[in-house]
Design an enzyme around this catalytic site. Structure first.
Site, PDB file in Angstrom:
ATOM      1  N   CYS A  19     -28.445   4.499 -23.397  1.00  0.00           N
ATOM      2  CA  CYS A  19     -28.082   3.991 -24.728  1.00  0.00           C
ATOM      3  C   CYS A  19     -28.155   2.478 -24.723  1.00  0.00           C
ATOM      4  CB  CYS A  19     -26.673   4.456 -25.120  1.00  0.00           C
ATOM      5  SG  CYS A  19     -26.146   3.861 -26.738  1.00  0.00           S
ATOM      6  N   CYS A  62     -25.562   0.534 -26.829  1.00  0.00           N
ATOM      7  CA  CYS A  62     -24.208   0.537 -26.256  1.00  0.00           C
ATOM      8  C   CYS A  62     -24.090  -0.466 -25.121  1.00  0.00           C
ATOM      9  CB  CYS A  62     -23.861   1.899 -25.654  1.00  0.00           C
ATOM     10  SG  CYS A  62     -23.939   3.285 -26.773  1.00  0.00           S
ATOM     11  N   ASP A  63     -25.042  -0.432 -24.218  1.00  0.00           N
ATOM     12  CA  ASP A  63     -24.855  -1.065 -22.915  1.00  0.00           C
ATOM     13  C   ASP A  63     -25.612  -2.367 -22.716  1.00  0.00           C
ATOM     14  OD1 ASP A  63     -23.279   1.133 -22.413  1.00  0.00           O
ATOM     15  OD2 ASP A  63     -24.844   2.255 -21.393  1.00  0.00           O
TER      16      ASP A  63
END
Lengths: 325, 213
Positions: free
Chosen positions: A151, A154-155
């Site tokens: 992701c 997200c990261d």
């Protein structure tokens, strides 16, 4: 980054009516499932929508520029609009539930969730979508959350000023690379194929970033290295003549998707890659069971196609239910 | 100008119609050297203005040391969501982006004084008799993080032994370093045990139970 405050549309509480037999149960709450639900409600079918989340893969998509009616919209905003439309109707929802098994007795389909809830329905639409495909190389599983990510939105923030690799050659890989270009110090874009499958418009955007991005087409990943933390990776040219070590700290895997069809595997016919085989009317190999969107064998996986398929599946399911009466 | 856009304010007001008991947002802040302190304070006050059931109290982290100790606040910005009782629910760093959902959800749960967990989960939680400190690391662009934060906060609400922190990773790089956070949501229990990813209720609780042994 501009600070914003996202309030997702509220989901209806648990239905809690386990004895009820639904006309139609829809498994999956992405574009296909939510569209199917709206069509079902408009046909006044007693409907259950059961899904791990509302929004599906679109929640991970930063920008959507090819859903008609919106020249540009963020993935989550588009899904909020879908949710809002679902919310207009009295549809029972079980959100946060994953289906463990779908079976059929003489008359009804039976749905069992991971938390042990049971539901019955006369017809079912499977619209459970797809999830990230793992590379299946040594080190990958061990280093999830320790440098291996599926992701990028997200990261990505954890890789500021670091060297990272993006694996894949399709749209999602190029979109991940675009997310990372603002953050990472260097990006290696690695794919097994010798030419990119991403839309030309995305490839052009990344090619503008040549200073930061190094391309490795026709390379495979041999190993992702590191004990508790990712420390590098070894790649190999597809003719196996050259290997190369890259001292990356992050690896973003964007090599496509696998269908979420395991729960129906013993019931319905799947194709070689695990998609539920459908005809052009969304029929599966089982009467009364329909499939729509990315989990099905429909050619091309797009938000707009999934939504259309969801609508079609409900209309066909409605005809089926009318004949049952 | 307000931090929250009109449409978001209206939606929050609509949700707050469901609030039953009154509650309090306690914000710890300071003027200097804190990236999101000012915005977090404004957010606390704006939220409180959206319902008569919510009050806001702002403390200066540097000056109101006793209060910081009482609430066990060791970093800022921080928001405590409490009713007549402090359930151990904390937000460290600004709950913006997707985490705004977690803040609103915790406010509604705390107002009700009860978490909507399954009877089986409540039964398991009742067997916890040792303190458990859950830290959920998030980024504000992570769509799966609020599920983990909300679950942890529900456990804190349910058990007097559990405390739960949302930690916005960008605000506290020393903590993401310490706990080696490179993917979110990352859940750290009692400083040592941890797992990655948002899990459904029963699986989340199983991980917590493992750590409580």
């Amino acid at each position: 980054m501009e600070l914003d405050f996202v309030l997702s549309k509220e989901e209806k509480g648990p239905a809690g009516k386990t004895e009820l037999i639904y006309d139609l149960a829809i498994i999956g709450g992405g574009p296909a499932g939510m569209t199917a639900a709206v069509y079902a409600a408009r046909k006044k079918l007693k409907t259950l929508l059961i899904s791990k989340d509302l929004g599906g893969q679109v929640l991970w998509t930063t920008e959507v520029e090819n859903y008609m009616g919106y020249q540009y919209i963020q993935g989550r905003q588009l899904m909020d609009k879908f949710k809002e439309q679902v919310r207009q109707f009295p549809i029972d929802q079980e959100i946060g539930e994953e289906v463990q098994k779908l079976s059929k007795d003489e008359k009804f389909f039976a749905i069992l969730t991971r938390t042990g809830k049971k539901f019955r329905a006369k017809a079912v639409i499977i619209a459970s979508g797809k999830r990230s495909r793992p590379l299946n190389v040594p080190g990958e599983k061990r280093l999830i959350g320790r440098g291996v990510s599926y992701c990028s939105i997200c990261d990505a923030p954890f890789f500021e000023g670091k060297e990272v690799a993006v694996i894949g050659g399709g749209n999602s890989a190029f979109e991940a690379a675009l997310d990372l270009v603002k953050i990472a110090s260097r990006i290696y874009l690695i794919d097994i194929a010798s030419s990119w499958r991403a839309d030309s418009i995305l490839v052009e955007q990344i090619e503008k970033e040549k200073k930061k991005v190094t391309f490795f087409p026709a390379h495979r990943i041999k190993e992702i290295e590191g004990k508790d933390k990712l420390q590098g990776m070894t790649i190999e040219s597809s003719n196996r003549k050259e290997t190369k070590h890259l001292s990356v700290q992050g690896v973003f895997i964007e090599i496509g998707l696998v269908p979420n069809s395991e729960f129906a595997r013993s019931l319905v016919k799947l194709n070689q890659i695990g998609e539920i085989v459908v005809d052009c009317s969304n029929h599966t190999s089982i009467p009364g069971l329909f499939a729509a969107g990315d989990v099905s064998s429909v050619p091309e996986k797009q938000i707009i196609i999934a939504a259309g398929e969801g609508a079609k599946a409900t209309l066909i399911a409605h005809q089926y239910l009318m004949r049952l009466k | 100008m307000a931090l929250l856009k009109d449409e978001v304010q209206n939606e929050v007001k609509e949700r707050f119609k469901k609030l039953s008991g009154s509650l309090r947002l306690v914000n710890f802040t300071q003027k200097l050297e804190c990236h999101h302190c000012e915005d977090t304070r404004r957010l606390t006050e704006e939220i409180a203005s959206l319902s008569p059931k919510i009050s806001a109290k702002v403390y200066n982290f540097a000056i109101d040391k006793e209060k910081a100790q009482q609430y066990k606040i060791d970093k800022i910005p921080a928001i405590v969501v409490e009713a007549e009782k402090d359930y151990g629910i904390r937000f460290f760093g600004i709950p913006g982006g997707y985490e705004f959902n977690s803040l609103i959800s915790s406010i509604i749960d705390v107002s009700r004084g009860a978490a909507d967990l399954s009877p089986e989960s409540k039964d398991k939680i009742s067997k916890i008799t040792k303190p458990l400190h859950i830290q959920v690391f998030v980024t504000l662009t992570c769509p799966y993080c609020p599920a983990a934060v909300q679950m942890a906060h529900k456990l804190a609400l349910e058990s007097e032994y559990i405390t739960s922190d949302m930690i916005e990773s960008a605000e506290f790089p020393h903590l993401t370093n310490k706990y080696q956070v490179m993917g979110v949501p990352k859940i750290v229990i009692n400083e040592k045990f941890g797992f990655e990813g948002a899990l459904p209720e029963s699986a989340f609780l199983d991980e917590i139970m493992k750590a409580s042994k």
